[in-house]
Design a protein around this motif. Structure first.
Motif, PDB file in Angstrom:
ATOM      1  N   ASP A 213       0.893  -1.246   0.151  1.00 12.65           N
ATOM      2  CA  ASP A 213       0.017  -0.048  -0.011  1.00 12.65           C
ATOM      3  C   ASP A 213       0.928   1.231  -0.035  1.00 12.65           C
ATOM      4  O   ASP A 213       1.997   1.330   0.781  1.00 12.65           O
ATOM      5  N   PRO A 214       0.378   2.290  -0.461  1.00 11.52           N
ATOM      6  CA  PRO A 214       1.145   3.607  -0.504  1.00 11.52           C
ATOM      7  C   PRO A 214       1.447   4.103   1.148  1.00 11.52           C
ATOM      8  O   PRO A 214       0.398   3.716   1.768  1.00 11.52           O
ATOM      9  N   PRO A 215       2.502   4.845   1.170  1.00 11.30           N
ATOM     10  CA  PRO A 215       2.811   4.977   2.577  1.00 11.30           C
ATOM     11  C   PRO A 215       1.824   5.982   3.024  1.00 11.30           C
ATOM     12  O   PRO A 215       1.418   6.922   2.316  1.00 11.30           O
ATOM     13  N   ASP A 216       1.737   6.132   4.330  1.00 12.96           N
ATOM     14  CA  ASP A 216       0.810   7.122   5.225  1.00 12.96           C
ATOM     15  C   ASP A 216       1.926   8.088   5.624  1.00 12.96           C
ATOM     16  O   ASP A 216       3.139   7.919   5.402  1.00 12.96           O
ATOM     17  N   ARG A 217       1.266   9.025   6.231  1.00 15.80           N
ATOM     18  CA  ARG A 217       2.247  10.169   6.933  1.00 15.80           C
ATOM     19  C   ARG A 217       3.097   9.649   7.716  1.00 15.80           C
ATOM     20  O   ARG A 217       4.180  10.277   8.159  1.00 15.80           O
ATOM     21  N   ALA A 218       2.547   8.780   8.574  1.00 14.98           N
ATOM     22  CA  ALA A 218       3.543   8.143   9.619  1.00 14.98           C
ATOM     23  C   ALA A 218       4.799   7.690   9.316  1.00 14.98           C
ATOM     24  O   ALA A 218       5.988   7.653   9.648  1.00 14.98           O
ATOM     25  N   ALA A 219       4.364   6.839   8.063  1.00 14.70           N
ATOM     26  CA  ALA A 219       5.835   6.236   7.366  1.00 14.70           C
ATOM     27  C   ALA A 219       6.861   7.224   6.711  1.00 14.70           C
ATOM     28  O   ALA A 219       7.986   6.997   7.093  1.00 14.70           O
ATOM     29  N   LEU A 220       6.179   8.390   6.068  1.00 10.48           N
ATOM     30  CA  LEU A 220       6.963   9.285   5.747  1.00 10.48           C
ATOM     31  C   LEU A 220       7.660  10.032   6.775  1.00 10.48           C
ATOM     32  O   LEU A 220       8.963  10.433   6.574  1.00 10.48           O
ATOM     33  N   GLY A 221       7.116  10.083   7.902  1.00  8.99           N
ATOM     34  CA  GLY A 221       7.780  10.652   9.086  1.00  8.99           C
ATOM     35  C   GLY A 221       8.701  10.035   9.574  1.00  8.99           C
ATOM     36  O   GLY A 221       9.821  10.462   9.796  1.00  8.99           O
ATOM     37  N   ARG A 222       8.862   8.601   9.608  1.00  4.74           N
ATOM     38  CA  ARG A 222       9.769   7.828  10.007  1.00  4.74           C
ATOM     39  C   ARG A 222      10.808   7.791   9.022  1.00  4.74           C
ATOM     40  O   ARG A 222      11.969   7.609   9.564  1.00  4.74           O
ATOM     41  N   VAL A 223      10.868   8.033   7.925  1.00  8.95           N
ATOM     42  CA  VAL A 223      12.075   8.375   7.043  1.00  8.95           C
ATOM     43  C   VAL A 223      12.663   9.684   7.254  1.00  8.95           C
ATOM     44  O   VAL A 223      13.900   9.603   7.444  1.00  8.95           O
ATOM     45  N   LEU A 224      11.938  10.704   7.704  1.00  9.93           N
ATOM     46  CA  LEU A 224      12.499  11.765   7.953  1.00  9.93           C
ATOM     47  C   LEU A 224      13.377  11.934   9.057  1.00  9.93           C
ATOM     48  O   LEU A 224      14.262  12.697   9.437  1.00  9.93           O
ATOM     49  N   ALA A 225      12.670  10.840  10.250  1.00 10.96           N
ATOM     50  CA  ALA A 225      13.554  10.965  11.503  1.00 10.96           C
ATOM     51  C   ALA A 225      14.398   9.997  11.627  1.00 10.96           C
ATOM     52  O   ALA A 225      15.126   9.578  12.426  1.00 10.96           O
ATOM     53  N   ASN A 226      14.990   9.105  10.523  1.00  6.19           N
ATOM     54  CA  ASN A 226      15.582   8.117  10.496  1.00  6.19           C
ATOM     55  C   ASN A 226      17.255   8.653  10.201  1.00  6.19           C
ATOM     56  O   ASN A 226      17.647   9.043   9.484  1.00  6.19           O
ATOM     57  N   ARG A 227      17.944   8.158  11.153  1.00  8.16           N
ATOM     58  CA  ARG A 227      19.213   8.941  11.751  1.00  8.16           C
ATOM     59  C   ARG A 227      20.122   8.132  10.483  1.00  8.16           C
ATOM     60  O   ARG A 227      21.231   8.840   9.976  1.00  8.16           O
ATOM     61  N   ALA A 228      19.924   6.956  10.238  1.00  8.81           N
ATOM     62  CA  ALA A 228      20.609   6.259   9.297  1.00  8.81           C
ATOM     63  C   ALA A 228      20.493   6.576   7.911  1.00  8.81           C
ATOM     64  O   ALA A 228      21.426   6.779   7.083  1.00  8.81           O
TER      65      ALA A 228
END
Length: 413
Positions: A213-228
Motif C-alpha cells: 500500500d502507498p505510505p501514510d504520513r507516519a511512514a513518511l515521518g519515519r523516513v525523515l526521522a531515520n538517523r541512518a
C-alpha cells in the motif's frame, strides 16, 4: 519482494524467470538513457556559453543560471517528487517526465531563437522537474526490477548515466551548434529521451516504485526521522560537494598553477567525470560481489581514496602528480555516489524507498549547488586555492568519519 519476484509458477519456470530478468535490465537501460538525455540537456548551455552569451546578449552570471536553475529546481522538488513516486504508477510518472523533457527541449529552442531569456529560464525549470523525476525514479526502480543480489549493480550502472550525459553534452554541444546553431543543442539532447522511454516501456516496468500500500504520513515521518537515512544522505552531500567543486574549479586551478592552456586543462579535467562511468557502475559490482552485499566498506574505501587525493592537492606540484590526484579523487568520489542511492533505499521499508532516494537527491544536490560557490568565495577572498582545498580536505575527513559509523542495512532493520 517485487511484483516480479512473486508468484510460484514464475519461480518454477527458469525460462520465465530469465525473461523477467531480461526485461528488468531493459527497464534499467531505458532509465539510463532517459537520465543521460536529461543530464546532457542540463549541461548543454555550458558547452556553448560564448555562443549563448553573444546570441542572447547576456553576461556570464545569466548564462550560468541556465545550468544552476536546474539544480535549484531539483533541490526544491526532489522530496515532493519522491513522495509522489511512492504513491503513483511508475510508468505514468516516467512517461510524464519523458514528455516534459521533450517539451522543455522544444520550448528552450523557441525561447533561445526568439531571444526570450525569461522564457528560456522557465523552460529550464520544466527540464529540472523532468530531470529530478527521472533520476529519483531511476535510482528507485533500477533496484526493484532486478534480482536482490544484483540491486547495487543495477543502481550503480544507472547512476553512471549522469557523467555520460555530461560528457555527451560537453563534447556534443559544440558539434550540434556548428551544424544547426547553438539553440539546437536543447532539443537535440532532449530528443534522446524518446529512445530511453521506448526501452523503458518495452521492458514492462512494475506499476509502482514501492510495494504494497502507498505510505501514510507516519511512514513518511519515519523516513525523515531515520538517523541512518540522514547519515547516508550526508555522505551523498559530501560526495556531490567534492564532485562539483573539483569539476568546476580544476580547469582554472591548473591554468593558474601550471603551463597548461585553458583548453588543455579542460581536456585533462574531462577525465574527472568520465572516470565515473567505471566508478559508479563498478560500485555496485564491488559491493555485491567482493563484499557480499555490504555497503559500508565500499563507501569508507571511497572516502579514504578521496582523502588521499585532496591531501595530495595541498602538497604535490607538476601536471602528472596533479592529474594523478584528480584521477584518484574522481574515482573515489564517484564510487561513493554510485552506491549511496542503493544504500539509502535498503535502510527503509520498500514502500517509502522513493522518498528515501529523493531525500538523498535533495540533500546531495544542495551540496552540489553550494560547494562551487563557497570555493569561489574562498578563492576570491584569499587570492589562492589553498583554503578551498583545505575545505575539500575537511569534507573528505567528514566523509571518512560518517562512513565509519554508518550502519549496514541489516543493522538498521
Amino acid at each position: 519482494m517485487t511484483g516480479a519476484d512473486q508468484g510460484g509458477s514464475g519461480e518454477s519456470d527458469p525460462a520465465r524467470g530469465a525473461g523477467r530478468a531480461d526485461r528488468g535490465w531493459l527497464v534499467v537501460a531505458g532509465l539510463f538513457t532517459l537520465s543521460a538525455a536529461a543530464a546532457a540537456f542540463e549541461i548543454a548551455p555550458a558547452s556553448v556559453t560564448p555562443l549563448l552569451m553573444d546570441g542572447m546578449s547576456v553576461g556570464p552570471t545569466a548564462a550560468g543560471w541556465l545550468v544552476s536553475v536546474m539544480y535549484a529546481t531539483a533541490v526544491v522538488a526532489s522530496v515532493p517528487v519522491g513522495v509522489g513516486l511512492d504513491r503513483t504508477d511508475a510508468r505514468l510518472a516516467v512517461g510524464a517526465a519523458a514528455l516534459a523533457l521533450l517539451v522543455a527541449g522544444a520550448w528552450s529552442y523557441v525561447a533561445a531563437t526568439g531571444d526570450a531569456y525569461a522564457s528560456l529560464v522557465a523552460a529550464r525549470v520544466v527540464g529540472g522537474l523532468s530531470y529530478v523525476t527521472l533520476w529519483n525514479a531511476g535510482a528507485t526502480l533500477s533496484g526493484v526490477v532486478v534480482d536482490a543480489d544484483r540491486r547495487a549493480t543495477a543502481v550503480g550502472i544507472f547512476t553512471a548515466s549522469a557523467p555520460l550525459g555530461f560528457a555527451l553534452g560537453q563534447f556534443g554541444g559544440p558539434l550540434v551548434a556548428e551544424v544547426a546553431g547553438w539553440a539546437a543543442t536543447f532539443p537535440a539532447f532532449a530528443a534522446l529521451g524518446a529512445v530511453g522511454f521506448a526501452l523503458f516501456a518495452a521492458g514492462g516496468p512494475p506499476r509502482q516504485a514501492g510495494v504494497g500500500d502507498p505510505p501514510d504520513r507516519a511512514a513518511l515521518g519515519r523516513v525523515l526521522a531515520n538517523r541512518a537515512v540522514w547519515t547516508v544522505s550526508l555522505l551523498g552531500t559530501l560526495a556531490y560537494g567534492l564532485y562539483l567543486f573539483l569539476n568546476s574549479w580544476m580547469p582554472t586551478y591548473l591554468t593558474e598553477t601550471t603551463a597548461l592552456t585553458l583548453g588543455q586543462s579542460g581536456a585533462l579535467v574531462a577525465v574527472f567525470p568520465a572516470v565515473g562511468l567505471v566508478a559508479r557502475s563498478g560500485s555496485g559490482v564491488l559491493s555485491d560481489r567482493a563484499f557480499g552485499g555490504r555497503r559500508r566498506p565500499v563507501v569508507l574505501g571511497a572516502y579514504l581514496l578521496v582523502l588521499s587525493a585532496t591531501a595530495g592537492f595541498l602538497v604535490v606540484e607538476g601536471v602528472p602528480a596533479l592529474f594523478a590526484c584528480l584521477l584518484l579523487a574522481g574515482f573515489g568520489v564517484q564510487l561513493a555516489i554510485g552506491l549511496v542511492f542503493t544504500y539509502v533505499r535498503e535502510l527503509v521499508d520498500p514502500s517509502v524507498a522513493g522518498t528515501a532516494v529523493s531525500l538523498v537527491t535533495a540533500v546531495a544536490l544542495a551540496g552540489a549547488f553550494a560547494a562551487p560557490l563557497l570555493a569561489g568565495a574562498a578563492v576570491e577572498r584569499t587570492g589562492s586555492f589553498r583554503l578551498a582545498f583545505v575545505g575539500a580536505l575537511v569534507l573528505a575527513v567528514a566523509g571518512v568519519g560518517l562512513a565509519t559509523v554508518a550502519p549496514e542495512p541489516r543493522e538498521s532493520a
